[in-house]
Write a protein that holds these residues in place. Structure first.
Motif, PDB file in Angstrom:
ATOM      1  N   ILE A  23      33.546  35.371  40.014  1.00 50.06           N
ATOM      2  CA  ILE A  23      34.960  35.087  40.271  1.00 50.06           C
ATOM      3  C   ILE A  23      35.104  33.958  41.282  1.00 50.06           C
ATOM      4  O   ILE A  23      35.990  33.113  41.155  1.00 50.06           O
ATOM      5  CB  ILE A  23      35.691  36.357  40.766  1.00 50.06           C
ATOM      6  N   GLY A  24      34.249  33.918  42.267  1.00 49.57           N
ATOM      7  CA  GLY A  24      34.313  32.830  43.246  1.00 49.57           C
ATOM      8  C   GLY A  24      34.118  31.475  42.598  1.00 49.57           C
ATOM      9  O   GLY A  24      34.825  30.517  42.903  1.00 49.57           O
ATOM     10  N   ALA A  25      33.180  31.385  41.694  1.00 50.81           N
ATOM     11  CA  ALA A  25      32.935  30.115  41.006  1.00 50.81           C
ATOM     12  C   ALA A  25      34.110  29.745  40.111  1.00 50.81           C
ATOM     13  O   ALA A  25      34.552  28.588  40.086  1.00 50.81           O
ATOM     14  CB  ALA A  25      31.653  30.202  40.191  1.00 50.81           C
ATOM     15  N   ALA A  26      34.630  30.713  39.374  1.00 48.41           N
ATOM     16  CA  ALA A  26      35.738  30.428  38.464  1.00 48.41           C
ATOM     17  C   ALA A  26      37.033  30.128  39.224  1.00 48.41           C
ATOM     18  O   ALA A  26      37.771  29.202  38.881  1.00 48.41           O
ATOM     19  CB  ALA A  26      35.949  31.610  37.522  1.00 48.41           C
ATOM     20  N   PHE A  27      37.299  30.891  40.235  1.00 45.06           N
ATOM     21  CA  PHE A  27      38.550  30.734  40.974  1.00 45.06           C
ATOM     22  C   PHE A  27      38.489  29.546  41.929  1.00 45.06           C
ATOM     23  O   PHE A  27      39.521  28.989  42.302  1.00 45.06           O
ATOM     24  CB  PHE A  27      38.849  32.025  41.741  1.00 45.06           C
ATOM     25  N   VAL A  31      41.632  26.961  43.024  1.00 43.79           N
ATOM     26  CA  VAL A  31      42.094  26.815  44.403  1.00 43.79           C
ATOM     27  C   VAL A  31      41.910  25.387  44.887  1.00 43.79           C
ATOM     28  O   VAL A  31      42.793  24.812  45.537  1.00 43.79           O
ATOM     29  CB  VAL A  31      41.359  27.815  45.328  1.00 43.79           C
ATOM     30  N   THR A  32      40.790  24.766  44.569  1.00 44.34           N
ATOM     31  CA  THR A  32      40.555  23.386  44.985  1.00 44.34           C
ATOM     32  C   THR A  32      41.601  22.459  44.388  1.00 44.34           C
ATOM     33  O   THR A  32      42.108  21.558  45.067  1.00 44.34           O
ATOM     34  CB  THR A  32      39.134  22.946  44.576  1.00 44.34           C
ATOM     35  N   ALA A  83      41.363  31.708  50.308  1.00 42.91           N
ATOM     36  CA  ALA A  83      42.032  32.151  49.082  1.00 42.91           C
ATOM     37  C   ALA A  83      41.065  32.874  48.158  1.00 42.91           C
ATOM     38  O   ALA A  83      41.389  33.930  47.599  1.00 42.91           O
ATOM     39  CB  ALA A  83      42.659  30.951  48.372  1.00 42.91           C
ATOM     40  N   ILE A  84      39.869  32.331  47.999  1.00 42.94           N
ATOM     41  CA  ILE A  84      38.881  32.973  47.125  1.00 42.94           C
ATOM     42  C   ILE A  84      38.465  34.327  47.692  1.00 42.94           C
ATOM     43  O   ILE A  84      38.380  35.322  46.965  1.00 42.94           O
ATOM     44  CB  ILE A  84      37.660  32.051  46.934  1.00 42.94           C
ATOM     45  N   ALA A  85      38.230  34.384  48.992  1.00 42.75           N
ATOM     46  CA  ALA A  85      37.832  35.653  49.615  1.00 42.75           C
ATOM     47  C   ALA A  85      38.929  36.701  49.467  1.00 42.75           C
ATOM     48  O   ALA A  85      38.649  37.873  49.186  1.00 42.75           O
ATOM     49  CB  ALA A  85      37.505  35.426  51.084  1.00 42.75           C
ATOM     50  N   LEU A  86      40.190  36.299  49.624  1.00 46.43           N
ATOM     51  CA  LEU A  86      41.300  37.242  49.496  1.00 46.43           C
ATOM     52  C   LEU A  86      41.396  37.786  48.080  1.00 46.43           C
ATOM     53  O   LEU A  86      41.539  38.998  47.881  1.00 46.43           O
ATOM     54  CB  LEU A  86      42.615  36.568  49.905  1.00 46.43           C
ATOM     55  N   VAL A  87      41.294  36.915  47.091  1.00 43.36           N
ATOM     56  CA  VAL A  87      41.399  37.366  45.701  1.00 43.36           C
ATOM     57  C   VAL A  87      40.228  38.284  45.348  1.00 43.36           C
ATOM     58  O   VAL A  87      40.425  39.338  44.736  1.00 43.36           O
ATOM     59  CB  VAL A  87      41.465  36.161  44.740  1.00 43.36           C
ATOM     60  N   VAL A  88      39.025  37.917  45.732  1.00 47.99           N
ATOM     61  CA  VAL A  88      37.866  38.763  45.428  1.00 47.99           C
ATOM     62  C   VAL A  88      38.017  40.135  46.088  1.00 47.99           C
ATOM     63  O   VAL A  88      37.745  41.161  45.477  1.00 47.99           O
ATOM     64  CB  VAL A  88      36.555  38.073  45.863  1.00 47.99           C
ATOM     65  N   TYR A  89      38.514  40.157  47.327  1.00 46.39           N
ATOM     66  CA  TYR A  89      38.691  41.435  48.014  1.00 46.39           C
ATOM     67  C   TYR A  89      39.757  42.287  47.328  1.00 46.39           C
ATOM     68  O   TYR A  89      39.532  43.463  47.054  1.00 46.39           O
ATOM     69  CB  TYR A  89      39.048  41.206  49.484  1.00 46.39           C
ATOM     70  N   LEU A  90      40.922  41.690  47.068  1.00 44.63           N
ATOM     71  CA  LEU A  90      42.037  42.468  46.509  1.00 44.63           C
ATOM     72  C   LEU A  90      41.790  42.913  45.073  1.00 44.63           C
ATOM     73  O   LEU A  90      42.196  44.006  44.678  1.00 44.63           O
ATOM     74  CB  LEU A  90      43.333  41.657  46.582  1.00 44.63           C
ATOM     75  N   VAL A  91      41.136  42.082  44.290  1.00 44.46           N
ATOM     76  CA  VAL A  91      40.975  42.388  42.874  1.00 44.46           C
ATOM     77  C   VAL A  91      39.724  43.213  42.590  1.00 44.46           C
ATOM     78  O   VAL A  91      39.725  44.034  41.682  1.00 44.46           O
ATOM     79  CB  VAL A  91      40.975  41.080  42.049  1.00 44.46           C
ATOM     80  N   PHE A  92      38.668  43.020  43.391  1.00 45.23           N
ATOM     81  CA  PHE A  92      37.413  43.678  43.041  1.00 45.23           C
ATOM     82  C   PHE A  92      36.885  44.627  44.093  1.00 45.23           C
ATOM     83  O   PHE A  92      36.504  45.746  43.777  1.00 45.23           O
ATOM     84  CB  PHE A  92      36.348  42.623  42.703  1.00 45.23           C
ATOM     85  N   VAL A  93      36.821  44.202  45.330  1.00 44.95           N
ATOM     86  CA  VAL A  93      36.194  45.037  46.359  1.00 44.95           C
ATOM     87  C   VAL A  93      37.038  46.270  46.657  1.00 44.95           C
ATOM     88  O   VAL A  93      36.518  47.393  46.708  1.00 44.95           O
ATOM     89  CB  VAL A  93      35.927  44.200  47.636  1.00 44.95           C
ATOM     90  N   MET A  94      38.333  46.074  46.873  1.00 44.82           N
ATOM     91  CA  MET A  94      39.192  47.209  47.208  1.00 44.82           C
ATOM     92  C   MET A  94      39.221  48.248  46.075  1.00 44.82           C
ATOM     93  O   MET A  94      39.046  49.444  46.333  1.00 44.82           O
ATOM     94  CB  MET A  94      40.600  46.724  47.552  1.00 44.82           C
ATOM     95  N   PRO A  95      39.428  47.845  44.807  1.00 47.06           N
ATOM     96  CA  PRO A  95      39.368  48.858  43.742  1.00 47.06           C
ATOM     97  C   PRO A  95      38.002  49.537  43.625  1.00 47.06           C
ATOM     98  O   PRO A  95      37.923  50.731  43.346  1.00 47.06           O
ATOM     99  CB  PRO A  95      39.694  48.066  42.472  1.00 47.06           C
ATOM    100  N   MET A  96      36.916  48.793  43.844  1.00 46.71           N
ATOM    101  CA  MET A  96      35.580  49.386  43.776  1.00 46.71           C
ATOM    102  C   MET A  96      35.403  50.429  44.876  1.00 46.71           C
ATOM    103  O   MET A  96      34.833  51.496  44.637  1.00 46.71           O
ATOM    104  CB  MET A  96      34.500  48.306  43.887  1.00 46.71           C
ATOM    105  N   ASN A  97      35.894  50.144  46.077  1.00 48.13           N
ATOM    106  CA  ASN A  97      35.801  51.117  47.168  1.00 48.13           C
ATOM    107  C   ASN A  97      36.609  52.374  46.853  1.00 48.13           C
ATOM    108  O   ASN A  97      36.163  53.489  47.128  1.00 48.13           O
ATOM    109  CB  ASN A  97      36.267  50.497  48.483  1.00 48.13           C
TER     110      ASN A  97
END
Length: 153
Positions: A23-27, A31-32, A83-97
């Motif tokens: 997701i970081g690579a794609a997003f 963002v850039t 922006a990338i860190a926020l999206v990765v956290y909200l979309v993937f890390v938080m639901p995984m936790n």
């Protein structure tokens, strides 16, 4: 062998890492592009680009040359990262936790908070109190002046 591979893949940290990379690579490209089309022109409103096209404050060096500090690249990188860190956290890390918490609750595993360990001072007070209760508390040490032996010649 298949069960071991499944356990390895289903481990949270492996999934989090894989998702973050993809997701970081794609997003990152999105963002850039947004930062380049919005933030860089805003910086250009305050600073005139130099001959190299870099926007930022320009100072005169000690030998009379003009030095430009390209802030647009730095700001672009910072905003892209956040922006990338926020999206990765909200979309993937938080639901995984949350998923892990639900799995642990289903399995009956409840995480207990770690017990707070006593400080050194508290331990010393407890030792003193125990010694007093046993009646074997040593008498307070008195200071005696100890003179070094005089050298004999």
């Amino acid at each position: 062998m298949i069960k071991g591979f499944k356990d390895f893949i289903m481990r949270g940290n492996v999934i989090d890492l894989a998702v973050a990379v993809v997701i970081g690579a794609a997003f990152g490209a999105v963002v850039t592009a947004i930062v380049d089309s919005l933030i860089t022109p805003l910086i250009g409103l305050f600073y005139v680009p130099n001959d190299d096209g870099e926007s930022g404050p320009t100072l005169i060096g000690i030998y009379g040359q003009k030095v430009t500090f390209p802030l647009s690249g730095l700001i672009t990188a910072i905003i892209s990262f956040l922006a990338i860190a926020l999206v990765v956290y909200l979309v993937f890390v938080m639901p995984m936790n949350k998923w892990k918490e639900r799995q642990a609750a289903r399995a009956g595993v409840v995480e207990e908070p770690e017990a707070k360990l006593p400080t050194e001072a508290e331990l010393l007070v407890q030792i003193r109190d125990l010694l007093e209760q046993q009646g074997s508390a040593p008498a307070p040490a008195t200071r005696r002046s100890v003179e070094p032996p005089s050298p004999s010649i």
